[in-house]
Write an enzyme that holds these catalytic residues in place. Structure first.
Site, PDB file in Angstrom:
ATOM      1  N   LYS A  41      14.338   5.858  11.709  1.00  0.00           N
ATOM      2  CA  LYS A  41      14.531   6.923  12.670  1.00  0.00           C
ATOM      3  C   LYS A  41      13.308   7.196  13.647  1.00  0.00           C
ATOM      4  CE  LYS A  41      17.465   9.910  10.728  1.00  0.00           C
ATOM      5  NZ  LYS A  41      17.549  10.953   9.742  1.00  0.00           N
ATOM      6  N   ARG A 111      13.528  15.955   9.567  1.00  0.00           N
ATOM      7  CA  ARG A 111      14.652  14.984   9.394  1.00  0.00           C
ATOM      8  C   ARG A 111      13.914  13.789   8.542  1.00  0.00           C
ATOM      9  NH1 ARG A 111      16.802  12.634  15.287  1.00  0.00           N
ATOM     10  NH2 ARG A 111      18.622  12.057  13.623  1.00  0.00           N
ATOM     11  N   GLY A 120      23.071   9.277   4.323  1.00  0.00           N
ATOM     12  CA  GLY A 120      23.401  10.451   3.596  1.00  0.00           C
ATOM     13  C   GLY A 120      22.316  10.602   2.326  1.00  0.00           C
ATOM     14  N   MET A 122      19.126  11.298   2.311  1.00  0.00           N
ATOM     15  CA  MET A 122      18.089  12.238   2.339  1.00  0.00           C
ATOM     16  C   MET A 122      18.580  13.290   3.132  1.00  0.00           C
ATOM     17  SD  MET A 122      15.702  10.015   1.163  1.00  0.00           S
ATOM     18  CE  MET A 122      14.074  10.314   1.712  1.00  0.00           C
ATOM     19  N   ARG A 364      20.439   3.050  15.560  1.00  0.00           N
ATOM     20  CA  ARG A 364      19.747   2.097  14.656  1.00  0.00           C
ATOM     21  C   ARG A 364      20.871   0.803  14.588  1.00  0.00           C
ATOM     22  NH1 ARG A 364      21.492   5.973   9.714  1.00  0.00           N
ATOM     23  NH2 ARG A 364      23.670   6.259  10.325  1.00  0.00           N
ATOM     24  N   HIS A 486      31.085   9.133   5.315  1.00  0.00           N
ATOM     25  CA  HIS A 486      30.379   8.422   4.465  1.00  0.00           C
ATOM     26  C   HIS A 486      31.092   7.428   3.725  1.00  0.00           C
ATOM     27  CE1 HIS A 486      28.761   8.235   0.077  1.00  0.00           C
ATOM     28  NE2 HIS A 486      27.709   8.372   0.768  1.00  0.00           N
ATOM     29  N   SER A 811      17.304 -31.975 -12.007  1.00  0.00           N
ATOM     30  CA  SER A 811      18.415 -31.002 -11.644  1.00  0.00           C
ATOM     31  C   SER A 811      17.860 -29.881 -12.360  1.00  0.00           C
ATOM     32  CB  SER A 811      19.892 -31.268 -11.486  1.00  0.00           C
ATOM     33  OG  SER A 811      20.634 -29.965 -11.294  1.00  0.00           O
ATOM     34  N   CYS A 878      20.907 -26.277 -10.119  1.00  0.00           N
ATOM     35  CA  CYS A 878      22.453 -26.136 -10.477  1.00  0.00           C
ATOM     36  C   CYS A 878      22.742 -25.032 -11.143  1.00  0.00           C
ATOM     37  CB  CYS A 878      23.052 -27.608 -11.019  1.00  0.00           C
ATOM     38  SG  CYS A 878      22.576 -27.961 -12.628  1.00  0.00           S
ATOM     39  N   TYR A 898      17.880 -29.772  -2.746  1.00  0.00           N
ATOM     40  CA  TYR A 898      19.207 -29.186  -2.472  1.00  0.00           C
ATOM     41  C   TYR A 898      19.225 -28.040  -3.381  1.00  0.00           C
ATOM     42  CZ  TYR A 898      20.788 -31.996  -6.422  1.00  0.00           C
ATOM     43  OH  TYR A 898      20.960 -32.486  -7.782  1.00  0.00           O
TER      44      TYR A 898
HETATM   45  P1  ADP Z   1      21.099  11.307   8.741  1.00  0.00           P
HETATM   46  O1  ADP Z   1      20.009  10.424   8.301  1.00  0.00           O
HETATM   47  O2  ADP Z   1      21.653  11.808   7.463  1.00  0.00           O
HETATM   48  O3  ADP Z   1      21.895  10.840   9.653  1.00  0.00           O
HETATM   49  P2  ADP Z   1      19.715  13.168  10.696  1.00  0.00           P
HETATM   50  O4  ADP Z   1      18.205  13.270  10.541  1.00  0.00           O
HETATM   51  O5  ADP Z   1      20.105  11.736  11.643  1.00  0.00           O
HETATM   52  O6  ADP Z   1      20.538  12.862   9.248  1.00  0.00           O
HETATM   53  O7  ADP Z   1      20.571  14.526  11.151  1.00  0.00           O
HETATM   54  C1  ADP Z   1      21.851  14.843  10.703  1.00  0.00           C
HETATM   55  C2  ADP Z   1      22.509  15.426  11.868  1.00  0.00           C
HETATM   56  O8  ADP Z   1      21.683  16.324  12.835  1.00  0.00           O
HETATM   57  C3  ADP Z   1      22.876  14.407  12.886  1.00  0.00           C
HETATM   58  O9  ADP Z   1      23.979  14.372  13.327  1.00  0.00           O
HETATM   59  C4  ADP Z   1      21.878  14.607  14.037  1.00  0.00           C
HETATM   60  O10 ADP Z   1      22.000  13.900  15.232  1.00  0.00           O
HETATM   61  C5  ADP Z   1      21.652  15.912  13.978  1.00  0.00           C
HETATM   62  N1  ADP Z   1      20.195  16.548  14.533  1.00  0.00           N
HETATM   63  C6  ADP Z   1      19.101  15.910  13.862  1.00  0.00           C
HETATM   64  N2  ADP Z   1      18.086  16.757  14.708  1.00  0.00           N
HETATM   65  C7  ADP Z   1      18.717  17.133  15.658  1.00  0.00           C
HETATM   66  C8  ADP Z   1      18.145  17.954  16.784  1.00  0.00           C
HETATM   67  N3  ADP Z   1      16.837  18.166  17.126  1.00  0.00           N
HETATM   68  N4  ADP Z   1      18.888  18.689  17.792  1.00  0.00           N
HETATM   69  C9  ADP Z   1      20.295  18.318  17.487  1.00  0.00           C
HETATM   70  N5  ADP Z   1      20.962  17.777  16.586  1.00  0.00           N
HETATM   71  C10 ADP Z   1      20.165  17.008  15.598  1.00  0.00           C
HETATM   72 MG    MG Z   2      21.526  10.446  11.481  1.00  0.00          MG
END
Ligand code: ADP
Ligand code: MG
Ligand code: MG
Length: 925
Positions: A41, A111, A120, A122, A364, A486, A811, A878, A898
């Protein structure tokens, strides 16, 4: 300051480790290549900032701090606080707001972000910096009290859940009650007064549950959140995800602290997620979902059903972003195109619109199904974005097997639809067909999957706690959530057929029912069928038919022109073939399997087991006669009767392989495996063969071994009963000569199993060459005689130099080699291996993926020693490992010729071998 002191402090400055990296205002200290220390991220935020994509400013605390944190009793490097304060200052300066300022407060998100994305896993906290004072400042400065209170209640809930460990259910309960009381459907409609009351209730909950007030000091909030993110690296969900995905525990996570932008400030605000191409089928169409006047996770959480972003996506009468905010949509289009061409890969993005202005919060590489992976890679080559080598590199080898998975038989499905079995439709989130028994929760799914029938996990929505159940399920169905929920994201990653957001169906956990209007409710254990390609859900068990690739290649029921899936599959694997040097053969015992494997691209058979041929209906009786014969003469008579069968089998395979090498292993299992074991069967056989029951039972008992896997089997049989191996060699060469007479080229390779001493190989190899020469002489046709051995006993690897003098090929039978090197019985290891992996005694199940540091060293050493005696020695593998991408990487690194694997793994092995080659080249420079 003295000059020495100055130079020391300068040195200090230089050697002081950099733990915090700033991004903002078009310039970042990090970039996309720094995933290891910034996490995915953080690296993405830095890169986007650098290429001029609008990103709210912030900073990343590196993964090295996480490592430090766990190495030092959960404490931080001494200068971290200063670095954070300094960077927070930069953000304050750029945004023009101060953290904790009661008049114009800066709010941030905290974050997590590991190197590999862990959806999802963390926890993220938004709107941090709000307290009873700053919330008023936010209300005044934004001129929107409702918005300020909405942000505050979200913050209290998230912070309490993640940091204070107060279950979010307590808060949600109050929120839902409030919605009902106010008579509104969505959170966005709750009026300010009600929200103020809610905030009060939330704070009360915190006090009740923790015995303390909700923290009002913004710095306490910030450090509490940072600690919680690092702490969450070791929560159970994260650990499970890492285990399933092979992510090392010691990578650690980074923490991103970023100024907030708000999607919940009114109707010209929104939040959304999108893919630059379709992640299910790979179509080149921008694709995503958004929610007006919402924040962060609202889209994924399935609280409100999100809306489509593009007009093309609209199915009913929803309003797309393209229509409601055309100018923002245009910005978004520019940004996504910029990102895709910059990264040269499909991106998964998160964005927020604040008062008509677009901000990107994440990019990503998007997770995708095997179908999408292959199509996107091939399309991007066609578009000139990437070269074929990159296409080969980026499709996960194991994923390509999805293209071979069955689909529903169109006629049968039509019939079922006409018969009224359609329960409903949802969004097609993971392509492929799955029929199975319903499980309503993850635990049950895991449990039920242990039985034979496949399981379909049916949930309202899934959460990270469900991962293990999703993994056990053959298919996943949810009634809520969009294509970025999810369930959808995880199912795509796992390659499971998946249908989400089937709103017409109702899941009732209490009663254990899945209800669809006009249908009898389905209960746990009932059959249901999912078409993850179309989104249809049907009651009952629908028959499947072969995938398009099989229909083109094997069944000949489709033409290549009719199947784009096939054409891309073929292109990609041909590129792989141009790159790889490692050969790919197959393990096949029948002409049919051999044909399938050849059509999948196998260059021969690396293991043809002859014992399977002994079991067929008309033969087993002869085999038993042979085993039970009282003397050699009796055995020879029985063997003579078996010979024509074996010969016919070999002929079929030679014809099918048409000149490709065929490695045939002489009889390997202990003889008692061919005899009946229970009394009923023994007495039936006694009747058939005219033996007395007692006599036969005594014979069976006599053949019984305490430890048959290490008993009288393999070449030990060939030595004590030479007539068995002689018959097999005769059958092989008679078949070879006869096929050759018909003008078909043949390359039999006779393989002696379970050799542990030189003499064993010497005796059996001499016999093989002698009998082969006799047959060739008799038939007057010349075929090559090639004799080799399996290396599956550790001793054989050690004496490989001597074996190499006799054998023309080795083999490695890595299944047995693993069993004997570890001393783990393959058949019994299931009772402790999972725990071994859990406790990290072993990194992986060594029967699935080669143990490179132990068993692998015997492979390396055996190969080197064998080749030192015979430089032309051909060496292959094998065991099951021959189809495992990680093992293939290892086999390439020790220069095997192989690998051989089951027919359906052949495409995987071709791709993995090419990837191994590219890695090897990169390694060798
Ligand atoms: P995950 O890894 O679970 O996607 P994120 O860190 O990306 O968690 O954040 C969860 C949500 O919060 C995402 O929708 C992200 O876009 C939003 N978000 C994170 N930081 C900010 C911010 N600084 N301003 C607005 N929205 C944010
Ligand atoms: Mg995210
Ligand atoms: Mg073996």
């Amino acid at each position: 300051m003295s000059s020495t002191a100055a130079s020391i402090s300068k040195l200090d400055d230089k050697t002081r480790k950099k733990y915090v990296y700033y991004f903002g205002e078009g310039h970042a200290e990090g970039n996309a290549k720094m995933k290891d220390i910034l996490g995915g991220k953080g690296a993405g935020l830095a890169e986007m900032t650098n290429i001029g994509v609008p990103v709210p400013p912030g900073f990343t605390i590196s993964t090295e701090v996480c490592t430090y944190f766990y190495d030092h009793g959960k404490s931080y490097p001494p200068d971290l606080r200063d670095a954070v304060a300094e960077n927070l200052g930069r953000v304050e300066h750029v945004v023009g707001r101060k953290f904790g300022d009661p008049a114009k407060p800066l709010l941030v998100s905290v974050r997590s972000g590991a190197r590999a994305s862990m959806p999802g896993m963390m926890d993220t906290i938004l709107n941090l910096g709000l307290n009873d004072e700053t919330v008023q400042g936010l209300a005044r400065s934004s001129n929107d009290e409702r918005f300020a209170l909405d942000s505050y209640r979200r913050f209290i809930q998230m912070y309490s859940d993640v940091v204070l460990e107060v279950d979010k259910e307590h808060f949600e309960h109050e929120l839902f009650a409030l919605r009902d009381k106010a008579g509104v459907q969505t959170d966005a409609e709750i009026p300010a007064d009600a929200l103020r009351e809610l905030v009060g209730t939330y704070k009360k909950i915190v006090r009740e549950k923790t015995g303390k007030d909700f923290p009002q000091d913004v710095h306490d909030q910030l450090w509490g959140a940072i600690g919680a993110v690092f702490g969450s690296w070791n929560n159970q969900r994260a650990i499970t995800y890492r285990k399933l995905n092979g992510i090392p525990d010691d990578w650690g996570t980074a923490v991103n602290v970023q100024s907030m932008v708000f999607g919940n400030m009114g109707d010209d605000c929104a939040t959304g997620v999108a893919f630059t191409r379709n992640p299910s089928n790979g179509e080149r169409k921008f694709f995503g979902e958004y929610l007006p006047n919402a924040q962060g996770e609202d889209v994924v959480a399935g609280i409100r059903t999100p809306l489509p972003i593009s007009k093309a996506q609209v199915v009913a009468d929803e309003k797309s972003l393209e229509e409601t905010m055309p100018s923002v949509y245009a910005q978004l289009e520019d940004v996504y195109k910029k990102l895709e061409s910059h990264y040269r890969d499909m991106q998964d993005i998160e964005f927020t619109i604040q008062s008509g202005k677009l901000y990107l919060l994440q990019t990503r590489t998007g997770k995708r199904t095997g179908f999408a992976a292959v199509k996107i890679a091939c399309d991007m080559v066609g578009e000139g974005l990437i070269v074929p080598r990159a296409a080969v590199e980026r499709v996960e080898a194991g994923q390509i097997i999805q293209l071979l998975a069955p689909v529903f038989d169109a006629k049968e499905k039509e019939k079922a639809l006409k018969g009224g079995r359609l329960l409903g439709r949802g969004l097609p989130a993971g392509p492929g067909a799955a029929a199975g028994r319903i499980a309503f929760n993850a635990e049950h799914a895991v449990q039920m999957a242990k039985d034979d029938d496949p399981v379909i996990l049916v949930r309202i929505e899934t959460s990270p706690e469900d991962i293990a159940g999703m993994h056990s399920a053959a298919g996943i169905l949810t009634t809520r959530g969009g294509l970025t929920s999810h369930a959808a994201v995880v199912a795509r990653g796992m390659g499971r057929p998946c249908v989400v957001g089937a709103g017409a169906l109702k899941v009732d956990y209490g009663r254990g029912e899945l209800r669809a209007e006009g249908h009898e409710p389905l209960e746990e254990g009932d059959w249901v069928s999912l078409d993850g390609t179309t989104g249809e859900i049907l009651g009952g068990k629908l028959p499947t038919k072969p995938s398009e690739v099989l229909q083109v290649l094997v069944e000949n029921t489709m033409k290549p022109e009719q199947s784009e899936v096939y054409r891309n599959f073929d292109r990609l694997l041909k590129w792989a073939d141009e790159i790889r040097t490692l050969g790919v053969r197959t393990n096949a015992d029948t002409p049919n399997d051999a044909r399938t494997a050849r059509l999948f691209g196998a260059a021969g058979i690396g293991l043809c087991r002859t014992e399977h041929m002994f079991f067929a209906e008309e033969r087993i009786i002869r085999v038993r006669e042979m085993i039970l014969a009282r003397n050699e003469e009796g055995r020879r008579r029985a063997l003579e009767a078996i010979l024509p069968f074996q010969k016919a089998d070999f002929e079929g395979i030679f014809r099918e392989l048409d000149g490709m090498p065929v490695t045939i292993r002489l009889l390997d299992p202990p003889l008692h495996e061919f005899l009946p074991q229970n009394e009923g069967q023994i007495s039936a056989l006694a009747r058939d063969m005219g033996w007395g029951f007692v006599e036969l039972r005594a014979k069976v008992n006599q053949l019984h071994e305490v430890n048959p896997m290490l008993g009288h089997r393999g070449c030990r049989l060939g030595i004590t009963y030479p007539e068995i191996y002689e018959m097999q060699v005769r059958a092989i060469f008679q078949a070879a000569c006869d096929v050759k007479k018909d003008g078909i080229d043949v390359h039999p390779e006779v393989m002696i199993p379970l050799v542990g001493t030189v003499k064993e190989l010497q005796l059996t190899a001499d016999m093989t060459r002698r009998v082969a020469a006799e047959v060739i002489e008799e038939r007057g046709v010349d075929v090559p005689v090639i004799v080799g051995t399996m290396i599956e006993i550790p001793r054989a690897a050690l004496i490989a130099e001597q074996l190499g003098e006799i054998a023309e090929f080795f083999s490695f039978g890595t299944n047995d080699l693993t069993q004997m090197t570890f001393g783990y019985s393959r058949d019994d290891a299931g009772s402790f291996l999972p725990e071994y992996v859990e406790k990290k005694i072993l990194p992986k199940d060594p029967f699935e993926s080669i143990d490179t540091v132990g068993v692998g060293q015997l492979v390396r050493l055996g190969t080197e020693r064998g080749r030192s005696a015979n430089p032309k020695l051909k060496v292959g593998v094998c065991g099951e490992h021959g189809g495992d991408p990680d093992s293939i990487r290892f086999f390439r690194s020790v220069n095997l010729d192989y690998v051989s694997c089951s027919p359906y793994r052949v495409p995987v092995a071709r791709l993995a071998a090419a990837q191994a080659e590219l890695e090897q080249k990169a390694y060798e420079g």
